[in-house]
Design a protein around this motif. Structure first.
Motif, short mmCIF file in Angstrom:
data_model
loop_
_atom_site.label_atom_id
_atom_site.label_comp_id
_atom_site.label_asym_id
_atom_site.label_seq_id
_atom_site.Cartn_x
_atom_site.Cartn_y
_atom_site.Cartn_z
N ARG A 192 27.19 -1.63 16.16
CA ARG A 192 27.65 -0.65 15.17
C ARG A 192 27.67 -1.24 13.76
O ARG A 192 27.57 -0.51 12.79
CB ARG A 192 29.02 -0.12 15.54
N LEU B 197 23.51 -1.41 12.82
CA LEU B 197 22.63 -0.26 13.02
C LEU B 197 23.18 0.92 12.23
O LEU B 197 24.34 1.30 12.41
CB LEU B 197 22.56 0.08 14.51
N SER B 198 22.37 1.46 11.35
CA SER B 198 22.83 2.60 10.56
C SER B 198 21.71 3.62 10.45
O SER B 198 20.59 3.39 10.92
CB SER B 198 23.26 2.14 9.16
N ARG B 199 22.02 4.71 9.83
CA ARG B 199 21.05 5.75 9.56
C ARG B 199 20.63 5.64 8.11
O ARG B 199 21.34 5.09 7.28
CB ARG B 199 21.67 7.15 9.79
N MET B 200 19.49 6.22 7.80
CA MET B 200 19.04 6.26 6.41
C MET B 200 20.03 7.11 5.62
O MET B 200 20.49 8.14 6.12
CB MET B 200 17.63 6.86 6.35
N PRO B 201 20.40 6.70 4.40
CA PRO B 201 21.38 7.48 3.64
C PRO B 201 20.85 8.89 3.36
O PRO B 201 19.64 9.09 3.20
CB PRO B 201 21.54 6.71 2.34
N ARG B 202 21.77 9.82 3.30
CA ARG B 202 21.39 11.20 2.97
C ARG B 202 20.96 11.26 1.52
O ARG B 202 21.48 10.55 0.68
CB ARG B 202 22.56 12.14 3.20
#
Length: 189
Positions: free
Chosen positions: A171, A174-179
């Motif tokens: 956690r 690992l991340s998501r691409m920023p909005r």
């Protein structure tokens, strides 16, 4: 767990190994499998060099020479087999040097996993002298090559204590691409 996930999850570095080592015949299929890492344009910008017996003494002398010392370093004697990992850069307008080094590193890591899974203790050693002239000369490196370190390989000694390495908390990595912020998108949005 699947076999690969279990092998990767249980991998550890072995700083102390026994005098047992895989034979060349045992090593060849593992190197062949390790060479299947992602390799853009299939340049195969890597090679491996086996160091056994007196080769390790020669490396010890080269390490000491790189450090401005006489005699021979005992560092290469910590395992019966050392596998030098060499980035062997290829001319390419498409594949940058960093990507070729990543492929060579991938081969080394994959080989370390395969060796571990085959029952061998492995430790990837590096050091400032990996890029020194005496060490490069001892390995017969060409102008387009750099030493990335050595896999120290030997038998796994009886385990006396559990590994101190903690599991990675994904956690935190690992991340998501920023909005996208409103008003900064392209006309198609």
């Amino acid at each position: 767990m699947t076999g690969a996930l279990e092998a990767v999850s249980s991998r550890r570095s072995w700083s102390k190994v026994t005098d047992a080592a895989p034979t060349r015949a045992e090593l060849v299929p593992l190197v062949s499998a390790a060479g299947r890492v992602a390799d853009h344009s299939s340049l195969r910008p890597w090679r491996l060099i086996e160091l056994r017996g007196a080769d390790r003494d020669r490396l010890g002398r080269a390490i000491n020479k790189a450090e401005g010392k006489d005699g021979s370093s005992t560092k290469p004697l910590r395992a019966p087999l050392l596998i030098a990992v060499v980035a062997s850069y290829r001319k390419s307008d498409k594949i940058p040097r960093w990507e070729q080094e990543a492929v060579a590193s991938g081969v080394a890591h994959m080989l370390s996993l395969l060796l571990d899974d085959a029952g061998w203790g492995v430790l990837w050693r590096t050091g400032h002298y990996t890029r020194s002239k005496p060490v490069a000369k001892a390995h017969g490196l060409e102008k387009n090559e750099e030493l990335l370190g050595w896999l120290y390989v030997g038998g796994k000694p009886p385990r006396t204590r559990p590994s101190r390495r903690k599991a990675v908390d994904a956690r935190h990595h690992l991340s998501r691409m920023p909005r996208e912020k409103k008003g900064t998108g392209d006309a198609a949005s």
